[in-house]
Design a protein around this motif. Structure first.
Motif, PDB file in Angstrom:
ATOM      1  N   GLY A 279       1.023  -0.806  -0.322  1.00 37.79           N
ATOM      2  CA  GLY A 279      -0.290  -0.157   0.158  1.00 37.79           C
ATOM      3  C   GLY A 279       0.849   1.232   0.243  1.00 37.79           C
ATOM      4  O   GLY A 279       0.358   2.652  -0.064  1.00 37.79           O
ATOM      5  N   ARG A 291       0.769   6.966  -0.337  1.00 37.34           N
ATOM      6  CA  ARG A 291       0.284   5.511  -0.573  1.00 37.34           C
ATOM      7  C   ARG A 291      -0.559   5.337  -1.993  1.00 37.34           C
ATOM      8  O   ARG A 291      -1.027   6.048  -2.571  1.00 37.34           O
ATOM      9  N   ASN A 292      -0.227   4.077  -2.332  1.00 37.26           N
ATOM     10  CA  ASN A 292      -1.032   4.410  -3.781  1.00 37.26           C
ATOM     11  C   ASN A 292      -2.526   2.920  -3.682  1.00 37.26           C
ATOM     12  O   ASN A 292      -2.638   3.003  -2.506  1.00 37.26           O
ATOM     13  N   ASP A 293      -2.537   2.462  -4.713  1.00 32.20           N
ATOM     14  CA  ASP A 293      -4.011   2.124  -4.666  1.00 32.20           C
ATOM     15  C   ASP A 293      -4.238   0.606  -4.508  1.00 32.20           C
ATOM     16  O   ASP A 293      -5.192  -0.276  -5.104  1.00 32.20           O
ATOM     17  N   SER A 294      -2.936   0.464  -4.550  1.00 27.28           N
ATOM     18  CA  SER A 294      -2.428  -1.491  -4.397  1.00 27.28           C
ATOM     19  C   SER A 294      -3.023  -1.974  -3.495  1.00 27.28           C
ATOM     20  O   SER A 294      -3.469  -3.396  -3.566  1.00 27.28           O
ATOM     21  N   SER A 295      -4.363  -1.446  -2.713  1.00 25.22           N
ATOM     22  CA  SER A 295      -4.777  -2.098  -1.956  1.00 25.22           C
ATOM     23  C   SER A 295      -6.403  -0.959  -1.121  1.00 25.22           C
ATOM     24  O   SER A 295      -6.019  -0.610  -0.236  1.00 25.22           O
ATOM     25  N   PRO A 296      -6.682  -0.891  -2.159  1.00 24.65           N
ATOM     26  CA  PRO A 296      -8.027   0.691  -1.712  1.00 24.65           C
ATOM     27  C   PRO A 296      -8.878  -0.132  -0.527  1.00 24.65           C
ATOM     28  O   PRO A 296      -8.729  -1.373  -0.367  1.00 24.65           O
ATOM     29  N   GLY A 323      -4.678  12.851  -0.719  1.00 24.96           N
ATOM     30  CA  GLY A 323      -6.354  11.750  -0.650  1.00 24.96           C
ATOM     31  C   GLY A 323      -6.896  12.186  -0.268  1.00 24.96           C
ATOM     32  O   GLY A 323      -7.342  13.306   0.744  1.00 24.96           O
ATOM     33  N   HIS A 436      -7.196   5.558   2.071  1.00 24.36           N
ATOM     34  CA  HIS A 436      -7.124   6.148   0.521  1.00 24.36           C
ATOM     35  C   HIS A 436      -6.011   6.213  -0.481  1.00 24.36           C
ATOM     36  O   HIS A 436      -4.932   7.574   0.180  1.00 24.36           O
ATOM     37  N   PRO A 437      -5.232   5.989  -1.705  1.00 19.47           N
ATOM     38  CA  PRO A 437      -4.472   6.617  -2.125  1.00 19.47           C
ATOM     39  C   PRO A 437      -4.664   8.325  -2.159  1.00 19.47           C
ATOM     40  O   PRO A 437      -4.799   8.711  -2.532  1.00 19.47           O
TER      41      PRO A 437
END
Length: 444
Positions: A279, A291-296, A323, A436-437
């Motif tokens: 994440g 924070r990326n969107d690999s685990s929304p 975000g 959140h990403p």
């Protein structure tokens, strides 16, 4: 040995020790004088070289500019002369051609008059016809002198006076720089540099801070702005760095002389995020987490790589991107790096959520700070208030409680509270959690 002899011996030993200390102090002062003399002579030599180099460059540049201007004006004279003489040359050729034609006509007329009676009529007829064709009453126009260019040079002597006035004010020699470095404070992976104005007649508009490694000869800019301090990050621990600062006076374009370089270093490892956490992605120096969107919808907590925060330091989180917010979002400091929770809003942790709520050991305080958004800076300052050991031998390291006084700041506000831990720790973890990403946070 008698008592008097022992007393004299003791007094002699004390005198010898005092003399040794006195000599040592004098030698230190001699060393200080040597450093001062070296600074004066060294800076004087550098200033002479700088002045000579600068004025030599000015002489070359001014000479080049004057030569270029002279060549431009001479070329302008050549162009006007060429443009003005060309029609005069054409007119001269036309007149010379007319003179030649008239000479030839005169010779024919005189020959027709002198010829014999038998040829006279034909010769005179031919001459008269030719004279009519030449149009002897048509003369070319020659320009009057007032219509012909008369070149001259307009030279303004005021340039020399203006130049002399500017040169008389150009440059100055200062015995002391107007600003000096006041303090170097080590920080994790960096040095906080503070400086101050030492010339009461100097009004600074901007400051400029530079630094270099001790074994390098090239300075690089670290900061240009109005603040009298700056935290220089990304410095390798246990490596000497030289820092210097200068200022630009109000309404001026040039920078003042540099301050005397000061040596600083940090022994503290830089704050880094723990790599490999789902994440989150990290920068190359691991001090920025995004924070990326690999685990929304499920972020978990990202902790520091190790417990690098010590009481007495200032820990800062800088939000560089934001975000969508969630009530579980948080930034803070904790005693451990538990992975069984998705937020720092838990026991053995203090944190602030993105809406400004403050949590101490999982309980929300009544005081609230401004909401966190892009550009927000959140700071944690802690100091030990008291220890409550519970071991039989009264050793805090065997267990006990510790009370920390926490100052948590965000925006232009701060709250102060006590944080009770169930064990004595030399250092603490820091962490963040975003659901959140899009969030990006720098720690230093």
């Amino acid at each position: 040995m008698s008592i008097e002899a022992e007393a004299l011996l003791q007094e002699a030993k004390e005198s010898i020790e005092a003399a040794q200390n006195y000599r040592s102090e004098l030698q230190q002062r001699l060393h200080g004088l040597s450093q001062a003399r070296k600074q004066v002579r060294g800076s004087a030599s550098q200033t002479r070289e700088a002045l000579q180099r600068h004025f030599q460059e000015l002489q070359t540049a001014v000479s080049r500019l004057l030569t270029e201007r002279l060549n431009t004006l001479l070329q302008e004279v050549d162009n006007i002369e060429l443009d003005s003489v060309s029609p005069l040359d054409d007119c001269q050729k036309l007149i010379e051609h007319g003179v030649s034609t008239a000479d030839e006509l005169l010779r024919e007329g005189e020959a027709a008059i002198r010829c014999g009676i038998n040829e006279k009529e034909d010769k005179l007829g031919s001459f008269t016809k030719k004279a009519l064709q030449i149009q002897l009453d048509s003369l070319p126009e020659v320009p009057v002198l007032v219509d012909v260019p008369c070149l001259s040079a307009q030279l303004d002597d005021s340039l020399l006076h203006m130049f002399r006035a500017h040169v008389a004010r150009h440059g100055s020699v200062a015995s002391h720089p107007p600003v000096q470095i006041e303090e170097l404070v080590e920080r994790p992976g960096g040095v906080l540099v503070r400086w101050c104005k030492v010339d009461d007649d100097f009004t600074p508009q901007d400051y400029r801070l530079q630094y270099r490694r001790g074994n390098s000869s090239q300075y690089e800019d670290a900061y240009i702005g109005k603040d009298p301090e700056f935290l220089v990050l990304q410095l390798d621990p246990h490596i000497d760095h030289l820092f210097r600062v200068c200022a630009r006076g109000e309404g001026r374009t040039e920078w003042s002389p540099w301050s005397i370089p000061q040596t600083g270093y940090t022994t503290l490892a830089p704050h880094e995020w723990l790599p490999g956490v789902d994440g989150y992605i990290l920068s190359s120096r691991k001090n920025i987490a995004m924070r990326n969107d690999s685990s929304p919808g499920h972020g978990g907590v990202l902790y520091s790589n190790s417990p690098t925060y010590f009481c007495g330091q200032t820990l800062t989180f800088k939000i560089t991107a934001a975000g969508q917010t969630d009530k579980r979002d948080s930034l803070g400091v904790c005693a451990d790096s538990r992975t069984d929770t998705d937020s720092l809003q838990r026991d053995q942790a203090v944190c602030i959520s993105t809406n400004g709520a403050v949590f101490v050991n999982g309980k929300e305080m009544t005081n609230q700070l401004p909401a966190i958004t892009v550009g927000s800076s959140v700071t944690f300052d802690m100091e030990v208030v008291s220890l409550f050991p519970v071991s039989n031998n009264n050793n805090p390291s065997d267990g006990g409680n510790v009370k920390l006084r926490v100052t948590l700041g965000s925006g232009n506000r701060e709250v102060v509270f006590d944080w009770l831990l169930d064990q004595v720790l030399d250092s603490l973890f820091f962490g963040c959690s975003f659901t959140h990403p899009g969030w990006k946070v720098l720690v230093f």
